[in-house]
Design a protein around this motif. Structure first.
Motif, short mmCIF file in Angstrom:
data_model
loop_
_atom_site.label_atom_id
_atom_site.label_comp_id
_atom_site.label_asym_id
_atom_site.label_seq_id
_atom_site.Cartn_x
_atom_site.Cartn_y
_atom_site.Cartn_z
N GLU A 16 5.38 -22.78 -24.48
CA GLU A 16 4.05 -22.64 -25.12
C GLU A 16 2.99 -23.49 -24.42
O GLU A 16 1.84 -23.11 -24.32
N ALA A 17 3.45 -24.65 -23.92
CA ALA A 17 2.49 -25.52 -23.20
C ALA A 17 2.18 -24.97 -21.81
O ALA A 17 1.26 -25.45 -21.14
N GLY A 18 2.95 -23.98 -21.38
CA GLY A 18 2.70 -23.38 -20.06
C GLY A 18 3.13 -24.26 -18.91
O GLY A 18 2.53 -24.21 -17.83
N LEU A 19 4.18 -25.05 -19.12
CA LEU A 19 4.69 -25.90 -18.04
C LEU A 19 6.02 -25.36 -17.51
O LEU A 19 6.84 -24.87 -18.30
N PRO A 20 6.25 -25.45 -16.20
CA PRO A 20 7.54 -25.04 -15.66
C PRO A 20 8.68 -25.93 -16.19
O PRO A 20 8.47 -27.11 -16.46
N LEU A 21 9.85 -25.34 -16.33
CA LEU A 21 11.04 -26.08 -16.74
C LEU A 21 11.95 -26.27 -15.54
O LEU A 21 12.21 -25.32 -14.79
N HIS A 22 12.42 -27.48 -15.36
CA HIS A 22 13.41 -27.76 -14.30
C HIS A 22 14.65 -28.28 -15.01
O HIS A 22 14.56 -29.19 -15.84
N VAL A 23 15.80 -27.72 -14.70
CA VAL A 23 16.97 -28.06 -15.49
C VAL A 23 18.13 -28.52 -14.62
O VAL A 23 18.42 -27.94 -13.56
N HIS A 24 18.74 -29.61 -15.09
CA HIS A 24 20.02 -30.06 -14.54
C HIS A 24 21.06 -29.50 -15.49
O HIS A 24 21.25 -30.00 -16.59
N PRO A 25 21.75 -28.41 -15.09
CA PRO A 25 22.63 -27.73 -16.05
C PRO A 25 23.94 -28.46 -16.27
O PRO A 25 24.42 -29.16 -15.39
N GLY A 26 24.49 -28.29 -17.47
CA GLY A 26 25.78 -28.91 -17.79
C GLY A 26 25.97 -28.91 -19.28
O GLY A 26 25.25 -28.23 -20.01
N ILE A 27 26.97 -29.69 -19.73
CA ILE A 27 27.13 -29.87 -21.17
C ILE A 27 27.06 -31.36 -21.48
O ILE A 27 27.28 -32.19 -20.59
N VAL A 28 26.77 -31.68 -22.73
CA VAL A 28 26.58 -33.08 -23.11
C VAL A 28 27.89 -33.84 -22.89
O VAL A 28 28.96 -33.39 -23.28
N HIS A 29 27.79 -34.98 -22.20
CA HIS A 29 28.95 -35.80 -21.85
C HIS A 29 28.76 -37.21 -22.39
O HIS A 29 27.64 -37.68 -22.46
N THR A 30 29.84 -37.91 -22.65
CA THR A 30 29.71 -39.36 -22.81
C THR A 30 30.46 -40.01 -21.66
O THR A 30 31.42 -39.44 -21.14
N LYS A 31 30.01 -41.19 -21.29
CA LYS A 31 30.66 -41.91 -20.17
C LYS A 31 32.12 -42.16 -20.47
O LYS A 31 32.98 -42.05 -19.61
N GLU A 32 32.41 -42.47 -21.76
CA GLU A 32 33.77 -42.81 -22.15
C GLU A 32 34.70 -41.61 -21.96
O GLU A 32 35.77 -41.71 -21.37
N ALA A 33 34.24 -40.44 -22.46
CA ALA A 33 35.07 -39.23 -22.34
C ALA A 33 35.25 -38.86 -20.87
O ALA A 33 36.35 -38.48 -20.44
N ASP A 34 34.18 -39.00 -20.10
CA ASP A 34 34.27 -38.72 -18.65
C ASP A 34 35.35 -39.58 -18.01
O ASP A 34 36.16 -39.11 -17.22
N GLY A 35 35.31 -40.87 -18.34
CA GLY A 35 36.23 -41.83 -17.73
C GLY A 35 37.67 -41.47 -18.04
O GLY A 35 38.54 -41.48 -17.16
N LEU A 36 37.94 -41.14 -19.30
CA LEU A 36 39.30 -40.80 -19.71
C LEU A 36 39.77 -39.54 -18.99
O LEU A 36 40.88 -39.48 -18.46
#
Ligand code: DOR
Length: 478
Positions: free
Chosen positions: A173-193
């Protein structure tokens, strides 16, 4: 009298789509003559014998840090690195500290860039906590809103479709381009395990395990989810504007997701790929794996080949650096403790010219991906990314050299580490001269310019540095 003459080189002719011998004349920030007489009356005469003369590279994805992380990079060091690597315009990311998601922070960020930049600089903002700030941020001149799907900058729950969908709708609606880093929500702890489990169970190297933790499926699913939410925000319209831009595409699956979407909604998505996702792989051997740790991760070789092919055939529109500087102390630690990202800008044009060229890309494709497509994306197509009379004099002169591994201790970036050096990757090109808006910034490989106000805003450089005076050697008024 010309300010600068670039004589005896071969420049990339945008109509013939090939190199053509010709001298380039520059005055008041613009290209004023092509094929003029050599030795014409000029303040600075640059010799381009045996060299190629290209539009300055435009990088739509760089991290300049500064603010509270000026120990990692500043606008001064980051834009010097850009000039050193043949980049004349870059747009910087908002995952700063504090995040550039509020008008007051963005104003501070821009103010720092205004007095310190050696190349043209534009800005993205993060999604603001108060969505009424979006029109203000637009008025400040941001080039788009960056969304990190893996972890929101402002603490919003991007895992929730309602939250992400509403944010996307507000940006549309604001008329601004969207730039996206795609993925799913992660936590550092879960990543580490998950990472440790993979090392133990499957005998993977750290980089291979990291690629599985942030998998290609997550990247592709993130793209599909984000584009679906954008389409819904536009009422299911095929002509959803502004276009969504997918950052640092790293895998064959991500490319398929983009192709699928393009088939349904032509023109609704653009995408970029980095040199490292084309030329490096998690299967390569590095001196220190943690130096090559990055997000999106380096992928298996077959993915890197697919990313290169997608740039070549235009499925991925453009190349970007994702220059992500961290200190050597931060990076030279056990893999899990190291931050993701590494500096790229200092070696950018040599890496791209060598890597794409060796894999069979014609100069035509390289100029399209590194200059023309990014200029068009930023709304600068008429004035930048092209060498023609009346265009901005943003020019890089590069020369073929004996193969050499670029050395990080020669970087202008404060971040002096390199996965390319660690893997012994050679370049066969060097950047000789760089002109930014008619100012000589790099001469025979040495920085000779001054910082100036080179802020990009709403499709133009706000204050051409040489307007009303100054010298082409050393820039003009700030
Ligand atoms: O590896 C990365 N580093 N990926 C990102 O998306 C962010 C970047 C950084 O800011 O260091």
């Amino acid at each position: 009298m010309l300010d600068i003459a670039i004589d005896h080189g071969s420049y990339f002719d945008p109509v013939r789509r090939e190199l053509v011998k010709g001298n380039i004349g520059i005055k008041n920030g613009q290209v004023v003559s092509i094929n003029g007489k050599d030795g014409a009356d000029c303040e600075i005469d640059l010799d381009a014998t045996g060299a190629i003369v290209l539009p300055g590279f435009i990088d739509v994805h760089a991290h300049m840090r500064d603010l509270e992380q000026s120990y990692k990079e500043t606008f001064a060091s980051g834009t010097k690195a850009a000039v050193h690597g043949g980049v004349t315009t870059l747009v910087c990311m908002p995952n700063t500290r504090p995040a550039a998601s509020r008008p007051s922070i963005v104003a501070d960020y821009m103010a720092r860039a205004r007095v310190a930049s050696y190349c043209n600089v534009g800005f993205y903002c993060g999604y603001p906590l108060d969505d009424r700030d979006l029109p203000v941020l637009k008025e400040q001149g941001v080039a788009g809103v960056k969304v990190y799907m893996e972890r929101s900058l402002g603490g919003l729950d991007w895992a929730d479709d309602a939250v992400l969908g509403t944010a996307v709708r507000h940006v549309v609606e604001a008329g601004l381009p969207l730039h996206v880093h795609p993925g799913i929500v992660h936590t550092k702890e879960a990543d580490g395990l998950a990472y440790l489990q993979l090392l133990q169970d499957e005998n993977l190297t750290p980089l291979q395990a990291y690629s599985r933790v942030h998998s290609d499926a997550m990247e592709a699913d993130g793209i599909a989810r984000f584009l679906g939410l954008t389409s819904a925000a536009c009422g299911g319209e095929a002509s959803c504007k502004p276009v969504v831009h997918i950052c640092h595409v790293s895998s064959a699956r991500a490319i398929q997701a983009i192709q699928g979407w393009r088939a349904r909604f032509p023109g609704a998505v653009t995408a970029e790929a980095t040199p490292h996702h084309m030329f490096l792989s998690c299967d390569d051997r590095f001196e220190k794996d943690a130096v090559a740790k990055v997000l999106q991760p380096l992928r298996p070789r077959s993915d890197a080949e697919a990313v290169f092919r997608a740039v070549l055939d235009g499925t991925v529109d453009m190349v970007a650096s994702d220059h992500a500087p961290h200190t050597a102390d931060e990076k030279l630690v056990p893999f899990l403790d190291a931050p993701s990202g590494f500096p790229v800008l200092d070696a950018y044009a040599p890496l791209v010219l060598t890597g794409m060229g060796k894999r069979g890309a014609p100069l035509d494709s390289i100029v399209r991906a590194c200059c023309e497509a990014p200029a068009a994306k930023l709304g600068l197509g008429a004035s930048k990314g092209i060498i023609k009379k009346g265009a901005d004099a943003d020019i890089v002169v590069a020369r073929k050299v004996d193969p050499r591994v670029p050395r990080a201790d020669e970087y202008q970036s404060q971040s002096r580490i390199s996965p390319y050096e660690g893997a012994g990757v050679e370049v066969e090109w060097e950047v000789v001269h760089v002109v930014v808006n008619g100012d000589l910034q790099l001469e025979n490989g040495l920085l000779v310019g001054q910082p100036a106000n080179r802020l990009l805003s709403k499709g133009r450089v706000r204050a051409p540095p040489r307007a009303g005076g100054g010298s082409p050697r050393g820039g003009g008024k700030t």
